[in-house]
Design an enzyme around this catalytic site. Structure first.
Site, mmCIF file in Angstrom:
data_model
loop_
_atom_site.group_PDB
_atom_site.id
_atom_site.type_symbol
_atom_site.label_atom_id
_atom_site.label_comp_id
_atom_site.label_asym_id
_atom_site.label_seq_id
_atom_site.Cartn_x
_atom_site.Cartn_y
_atom_site.Cartn_z
ATOM 1 N N VAL A 204 0.841 -1.204 0.000
ATOM 2 C CA VAL A 204 0.000 0.000 0.000
ATOM 3 C C VAL A 204 0.873 1.250 0.000
ATOM 4 O O VAL A 204 1.746 1.422 0.871
ATOM 5 C CB VAL A 204 -0.926 0.024 1.226
ATOM 6 C CG1 VAL A 204 -1.839 1.254 1.199
ATOM 7 C CG2 VAL A 204 -1.752 -1.258 1.276
ATOM 8 N N LYS A 205 0.670 2.106 -0.994
ATOM 9 C CA LYS A 205 1.413 3.372 -1.076
ATOM 10 C C LYS A 205 0.771 4.396 -0.149
ATOM 11 O O LYS A 205 -0.445 4.599 -0.192
ATOM 12 C CB LYS A 205 1.408 3.906 -2.510
ATOM 13 C CG LYS A 205 2.627 3.526 -3.319
ATOM 14 C CD LYS A 205 2.675 4.322 -4.600
ATOM 15 C CE LYS A 205 3.953 4.086 -5.357
ATOM 16 N NZ LYS A 205 3.989 4.862 -6.615
ATOM 17 N N ILE A 206 1.606 5.003 0.705
ATOM 18 C CA ILE A 206 1.124 5.993 1.673
ATOM 19 C C ILE A 206 1.914 7.291 1.451
ATOM 20 O O ILE A 206 3.148 7.240 1.399
ATOM 21 C CB ILE A 206 1.384 5.496 3.113
ATOM 22 C CG1 ILE A 206 0.704 4.125 3.371
ATOM 23 C CG2 ILE A 206 0.957 6.542 4.131
ATOM 24 C CD1 ILE A 206 -0.765 4.147 3.687
#
Ligand code: G3P
Length: 217
Positions: free
Chosen positions: A82-84
């Site tokens: 997941v890109k944050i």
């Protein structure tokens, strides 16, 4: 150095997988828009083609919202990352997610301090954007060297993904700097293996081979 493909275009990914040069994929909302498909549908398609990690990015701005998105994304496939975004709320989300086993990729990183905090928060990956720094007359690759220096000092497990790559020299420099991963647009991957002198050399060898065959008949 691992090569990730920076795209949501399934055909581009298939070609890179065939070449054996696709250790993972990174996407973002712009790349999903470019692919022109539903995010969940295209990410699930990509996750079936690629063995390595596939980064998917949401748009939430609070830690709570990012965590909710991450929990949903992680249901889509086992190799989801997941890109944050590198914000205060993003750091809170990464710290919380690091305790759940959901892998994170802290993105939109433009400074050493941002990369340092992402690593301290327990990010799986950190993505400094070299091309966008070059675009504003800062030396993007200098950031990579500086981050790798600091990460070596503290044995951080966080892996550095050199992102926003614009040309082959970014990839070569990333390797010089010892970066773990370069996430490469398909067009740049094409330029990495091709050289006109190789083509010319092959033509000359073929010509001499044919000439030689005639002379020894
Ligand atoms: O992975 C991040 C990358 O897609 C951003 O690239 O060219 O939009 O700066 P760019």
């Amino acid at each position: 150095m691992k090569f990730f493909l920076d795209t949501a275009d399934v055909e581009e990914i298939k070609k890179a997988v065939e070449l054996g040069m696709c250790d993972g994929v990174t996407t973002n909302p712009s790349l999903i828009m470019k692919a022109g498909k539903d995010q969940k549908q295209v990410i699930k398609e990509i996750c079936k083609i690629v063995d390595g990690s596939v980064s998917v990015e949401g748009i939430a701005e609070t830690a709570e919202g990012m965590i909710k998105e991450a929990e949903e994304f992680s249901k889509w496939a086992d190799n989801i990352v997941v890109k944050i975004p590198m914000t205060k709320e993003g750091l809170k989300a990464v710290r919380s997610l690091s305790k759940t086993g959901i892998k994170t990729n802290v993105t939109l990183v433009f400074s050493v301090s941002q990369a340092l905090l992402a690593a301290k928060a327990g990010a799986t990956y950190v993505s400094p954007f070299v091309g966008r720094l070059d675009d504003v007359s800062q030396d993007g690759m200098e950031l990579i060297y500086a981050i790798m220096d600091i990460f070596m000092n503290y044995n951080f497990e966080t892996e550095v993904i050199v992102a926003s790559i614009r040309h082959p020299l970014h990839v070569v420099e990333a390797a010089h700097a010892g970066a773990h991963i370069a996430t490469v647009p398909a067009a740049v991957l094409e330029k990495l293996w091709h050289h006109p002198l190789t083509d010319t050399g092959i033509e000359i060898f073929k010509e001499h081979h044919e000439k030689h065959k005639k002379t020894i008949k």
